[in-house]
Scaffold this motif. Sequence first.
Motif, PDB file in Angstrom:
ATOM      1  N   ALA A  33      60.722  17.286  31.048  1.00 34.19           N
ATOM      2  CA  ALA A  33      60.160  17.255  32.390  1.00 34.19           C
ATOM      3  C   ALA A  33      61.289  17.198  33.397  1.00 34.19           C
ATOM      4  CB  ALA A  33      59.245  16.040  32.533  1.00 34.19           C
ATOM      5  N   GLY A  34      61.055  17.784  34.568  1.00 33.79           N
ATOM      6  CA  GLY A  34      62.071  17.763  35.604  1.00 33.79           C
ATOM      7  C   GLY A  34      63.058  18.896  35.536  1.00 33.79           C
ATOM      8  N   ASP A 110      68.976  19.861  28.028  1.00 33.43           N
ATOM      9  CA  ASP A 110      68.689  18.961  29.145  1.00 33.43           C
ATOM     10  C   ASP A 110      68.922  19.609  30.509  1.00 33.43           C
ATOM     11  OD1 ASP A 110      71.443  19.078  29.238  1.00 33.43           O
ATOM     12  OD2 ASP A 110      71.765  16.937  28.850  1.00 33.43           O
ATOM     13  N   GLY A 111      69.360  20.866  30.523  1.00 34.89           N
ATOM     14  CA  GLY A 111      69.577  21.569  31.779  1.00 34.89           C
ATOM     15  C   GLY A 111      70.762  21.067  32.578  1.00 34.89           C
ATOM     16  N   VAL A 405      67.861  24.581  34.582  1.00 31.57           N
ATOM     17  CA  VAL A 405      68.699  23.658  35.334  1.00 31.57           C
ATOM     18  C   VAL A 405      67.827  22.469  35.717  1.00 31.57           C
ATOM     19  CG1 VAL A 405      70.212  25.463  36.244  1.00 31.57           C
ATOM     20  CG2 VAL A 405      68.181  24.787  37.555  1.00 31.57           C
ATOM     21  N   GLU A 406      68.472  21.370  36.095  1.00 37.18           N
ATOM     22  CA  GLU A 406      67.711  20.229  36.561  1.00 37.18           C
ATOM     23  C   GLU A 406      67.003  20.591  37.859  1.00 37.18           C
ATOM     24  OE1 GLU A 406      70.745  17.277  36.803  1.00 37.18           O
ATOM     25  OE2 GLU A 406      70.603  16.749  34.675  1.00 37.18           O
TER      26      GLU A 406
END
Length: 417
Positions: A33-34, A110-111, A405-406
């Motif tokens: 998520a995110g 995790d981006g 990406v985040e």
Amino acid sequence: MPVRRTRHLYAVAAALALTAAAPATATAAAPSAGLREVLFVGNNWDGTADVIESTGDFARIGRIDVIPDKAERMAEINADPIHWIYFMAIRSGVGEGHDQFVDDMYSTPDGASVVVSRPSFADVVSLDLATGRINWRFPVSGYRSDHMAVSPDGKRVAVSASTSNTVHVLDIGTGDELGSFKTGDKPHENVFSKDGKYIWNMSIGEVNTALDAPWLDWTKGDRRITVVDATTFRQAKVIDMRSRLDAVGLKDHSDAVRPAAFSPDESKLYFQVSFFNGFFEYDVATDRVTRTKTLPKNPATSEDRTTWVNDSRHHGITMKPDGTKLCVAGTMDDYATVVDRATLQQGPLVTASKPYWATVSGDGRSCVVSESGADRVTAIDFATGEKTVSVPVGDHPQRVRLGHVEAGWPGAEGGRR
């Protein structure tokens, strides 16, 4: 930055069994998520990667400098006469007079980082997307890095070391080498099977010589597909397309397998070869070439093979996720086209300037090609075969890869360089 860690091999051995009976059940790990899905576009001559939207208008979100350590790397090269010779040979040969600063790239699960192969620097680096700093660096064996592939779980990355006929498999988070394996001459494309159990490597041989006539094809070297167990790195199978092409009367065609795409169930492999305006269908279970698709020639394209970039005529092929359509980059013929997989009928020839790669958009509805001759990427609708949008990017875009990406990545505010 962390130093290269001690090499170690996984000790778990997997049973070697190549089958094409059923689709793989394992899938890539779902993004956390995110995260924001994007497309990374590697601008090879520019030393940057543009980050663009993965669907819709494909607008640019930001830009990454993939050679923040250029001064340090150049000092090393200039101090090593052999490395300098290779560096200059890459510039004058495969680089068409330019340095090759980014060939391939994948984001971490995790981006937070992007992993990039840099041919002229003969390495792979992980770049922190928040700071632009290098997390780790892995110098490949030999003097040039090339195509990469990431495992379905996103934890391992395989990179071709083209001058040492080796593929290195690295931990994507740490840069540790998990193992390596030998290939044919000049390893190029890498593909993980959907279940992550196997790695397929395609070697393309010598592509910078002028010995391009069909009768001189044997001078190009040992070209083959090498399939290895992705855990033990032991060879599971070798496929020499020379005999498979000869068997269907295609003795004048090169056996240098270029970009390739599997069908969703991995029972069929669709691949391009040097000098050919088209592609082949290969049945994995029966081990034979089953169909040939010849695509139109551009009458403006010279028939002098020595003028074609790195022995390519067409370079770039991808498949719609449901397996119904293929998208082909007709590199030297300056077009891209969508091909119906059942009938092999091509759609409209979409004008494109030296299209170098083809991939699928995040929603699976479009084919995205890099126009290396026009410094842009172009989206083509799979349903209609028509161009929908083109967006400008950096100098000589080549590989285009889906990633993440985040959500709050600072590149979203005005870009990063």
